[in-house]
Design a protein around this motif. Structure first.
Motif, short mmCIF file in Angstrom:
data_model
loop_
_atom_site.label_atom_id
_atom_site.label_comp_id
_atom_site.label_asym_id
_atom_site.label_seq_id
_atom_site.Cartn_x
_atom_site.Cartn_y
_atom_site.Cartn_z
N GLY A 56 43.00 -16.27 73.85
CA GLY A 56 42.35 -17.55 73.62
C GLY A 56 40.94 -17.58 74.17
O GLY A 56 40.37 -16.56 74.54
N PHE A 57 40.38 -18.78 74.23
CA PHE A 57 39.02 -18.97 74.75
C PHE A 57 39.11 -19.37 76.20
O PHE A 57 39.79 -20.36 76.53
CB PHE A 57 38.29 -20.05 73.95
N PRO A 58 38.43 -18.65 77.07
CA PRO A 58 37.71 -17.39 76.87
C PRO A 58 38.57 -16.18 77.18
O PRO A 58 38.11 -15.05 77.13
CB PRO A 58 36.59 -17.51 77.90
N GLY A 59 39.84 -16.43 77.49
CA GLY A 59 40.75 -15.35 77.83
C GLY A 59 41.25 -15.41 79.26
O GLY A 59 41.85 -14.47 79.76
N THR A 95 33.13 -17.22 64.60
CA THR A 95 33.27 -16.56 63.30
C THR A 95 33.53 -15.06 63.43
O THR A 95 33.93 -14.42 62.45
CB THR A 95 32.01 -16.78 62.45
N ASN A 96 33.30 -14.49 64.62
CA ASN A 96 33.60 -13.06 64.81
C ASN A 96 35.08 -12.80 65.06
O ASN A 96 35.56 -11.67 64.89
CB ASN A 96 32.82 -12.51 66.01
N LEU A 97 35.80 -13.82 65.49
CA LEU A 97 37.18 -13.61 65.95
C LEU A 97 38.07 -13.06 64.85
O LEU A 97 38.79 -12.08 65.06
CB LEU A 97 37.76 -14.92 66.50
N LYS A 98 38.04 -13.70 63.68
CA LYS A 98 38.88 -13.23 62.59
C LYS A 98 38.52 -11.81 62.18
O LYS A 98 39.40 -10.96 61.98
CB LYS A 98 38.76 -14.16 61.37
N ASP A 99 37.22 -11.52 62.07
CA ASP A 99 36.78 -10.18 61.67
C ASP A 99 37.22 -9.13 62.68
O ASP A 99 37.61 -8.02 62.30
CB ASP A 99 35.26 -10.15 61.51
N ASP A 100 37.16 -9.48 63.97
CA ASP A 100 37.63 -8.54 65.00
C ASP A 100 39.11 -8.23 64.81
O ASP A 100 39.53 -7.06 64.84
CB ASP A 100 37.43 -9.13 66.40
N GLY A 132 43.28 -18.00 70.05
CA GLY A 132 43.91 -16.82 69.45
C GLY A 132 44.93 -17.21 68.40
O GLY A 132 45.17 -16.46 67.45
N GLY A 133 45.56 -18.38 68.56
CA GLY A 133 46.48 -18.87 67.54
C GLY A 133 45.74 -19.17 66.25
O GLY A 133 46.20 -18.84 65.15
N GLN A 134 44.58 -19.83 66.37
CA GLN A 134 43.74 -20.05 65.19
C GLN A 134 43.35 -18.72 64.57
O GLN A 134 43.38 -18.55 63.34
CB GLN A 134 42.49 -20.84 65.58
N THR A 135 43.00 -17.76 65.41
CA THR A 135 42.52 -16.46 64.92
C THR A 135 43.60 -15.71 64.14
O THR A 135 43.33 -15.17 63.06
CB THR A 135 42.03 -15.60 66.10
N VAL A 136 44.83 -15.66 64.66
CA VAL A 136 45.87 -14.91 63.95
C VAL A 136 46.23 -15.58 62.63
O VAL A 136 46.49 -14.89 61.63
CB VAL A 136 47.12 -14.70 64.82
N LEU A 137 46.22 -16.91 62.61
CA LEU A 137 46.53 -17.61 61.37
C LEU A 137 45.45 -17.34 60.32
O LEU A 137 45.76 -17.12 59.14
CB LEU A 137 46.64 -19.11 61.63
N ALA A 153 50.55 -22.83 70.64
CA ALA A 153 49.60 -23.88 71.05
C ALA A 153 48.23 -23.63 70.40
O ALA A 153 47.20 -23.65 71.06
CB ALA A 153 49.47 -23.93 72.57
N ALA A 154 48.24 -23.41 69.09
CA ALA A 154 47.03 -23.02 68.38
C ALA A 154 45.96 -24.12 68.42
O ALA A 154 46.25 -25.30 68.20
CB ALA A 154 47.35 -22.68 66.93
N TYR A 155 44.73 -23.71 68.70
CA TYR A 155 43.58 -24.60 68.60
C TYR A 155 43.11 -24.60 67.15
O TYR A 155 43.31 -23.62 66.41
CB TYR A 155 42.45 -24.10 69.52
N ASP A 156 42.51 -25.69 66.72
CA ASP A 156 41.96 -25.79 65.36
C ASP A 156 40.58 -26.42 65.45
O ASP A 156 40.44 -27.62 65.69
CB ASP A 156 42.88 -26.62 64.47
#
Length: 277
Positions: A56-59, A95-100, A132-137, A153-156
């Motif tokens: 998640g942010f920032p980890g 915007t980098n999270l999904k690409d990573d 990270g929940g937003q990212t995996v989705l 507990a995904a952030y949106d």
């Protein structure tokens, strides 16, 4: 894989079958992403289902306990830090999270890599907490080979703007983001503002219908309120008759007092998905 092994170890290690921790260095967007890979004890026969974790942010809130439990169950576990986070190169941007994550998943799905670490390329799962929940989705929408997705507990970001939570988002970036490499909190916030619809978990939600999805709600979550950030997606997936499981845990955003329940919830779900084939 055996979810019942989550909190069970072999009586002693065997030098021929040690579980391993391997350092990783994966390229995304021309930047080196650093992390590690866990492999199960070789007394558990491979190839192994594989879980890719997205922090998640920032980890600050780690899922090391969940990762080690999944390893004991018989999974390969991959943990890589996103661009700009915890030593990885580049600047942090939403915007980098999904690409990573897509780069990491494609790396794990590569047959040469799968053979090296005994990864079952047909049994790759994405698991993420909070951002990270937003990212995996979002990443799963572009990864048809992924077996399942778990968002805890995904952030949106889209919901944050829809429900006028901009101030809370900016303060989160400005305060918690001090450990990240970024040009400025304002630039990261603007990245969220300009891409809020694309970053929303509701964007292209119909692509998630093709995947097995587990959504885990933290009932007392004030960071990512589930009625605004998780349940709307669940309702859309249920209406579209997707393969969705929705679980609730009476804890706060980090599940800090319910980690064993969270581990059992995730592990049991993955085991059931694998049994269904």
């Amino acid at each position: 894989m055996k979810a019942e092994y989550a909190f069970t170890e072999f009586e002693e290690d065997d030098r021929e079958t040690f579980p391993e921790i391997c350092e990783l260095n994966i390229i995304s967007g021309g930047c080196h992403l650093y992390g590690y890979l866990l492999t199960p004890d070789k007394r558990i026969p491979g190839p192994y289902p594989t879980v890719i974790m997205s922090h998640g942010f920032p980890g600050y809130t780690t899922n090391n306990d969940l990762e080690l439990a999944l390893m004991r169950m018989g999974c390969v576990v991959i943990h890589v830090n996103h661009r700009g986070a915890w030593g990885s190169e580049g600047n942090y941007l939403f915007t980098n999270l999904k690409d990573d994550l897509i780069a990491i998943a494609k790396w794990a799905h590569n047959l040469a890599i799968a053979d090296q670490y005994q990864i079952d390329p047909k049994s790759i799962f994405l698991v993420g907490h909070s951002m990270g929940g937003q990212t995996v989705l979002n990443a799963a929408k572009d990864l048809p080979f992924v077996k399942g997705v778990v968002a805890m507990a995904a952030y949106d970001i889209g919901a944050a703007f829809r429900y006028h939570m901009e101030k809370e988002l900016f303060l989160m970036i400005e305060t918690e983001g001090q450990c990240l490499k970024l040009t400025s909190a304002s630039d990261v916030y603007e990245n969220a503002l300009l891409n809020r619809e694309e970053l929303s978990v509701l964007s292209r939600y119909d692509e998630l219908v093709k995947h097995n999805v587990l959504l885990v709600e933290a009932v007392h979550d004030t960071v990512a309120p589930p009625d605004k950030m998780l349940r709307p997606l669940a309702e859309k997936l249920q209406a579209a008759e997707g393969h969705i499981t929705y679980e609730t845990i009476r804890s706060n955003h980090s599940f800090v007092g319910q980690r064993m329940k969270l581990t059992k919830t995730v592990g049991t779900w993955i085991e059931k998905v694998l049994e269904r084939g």
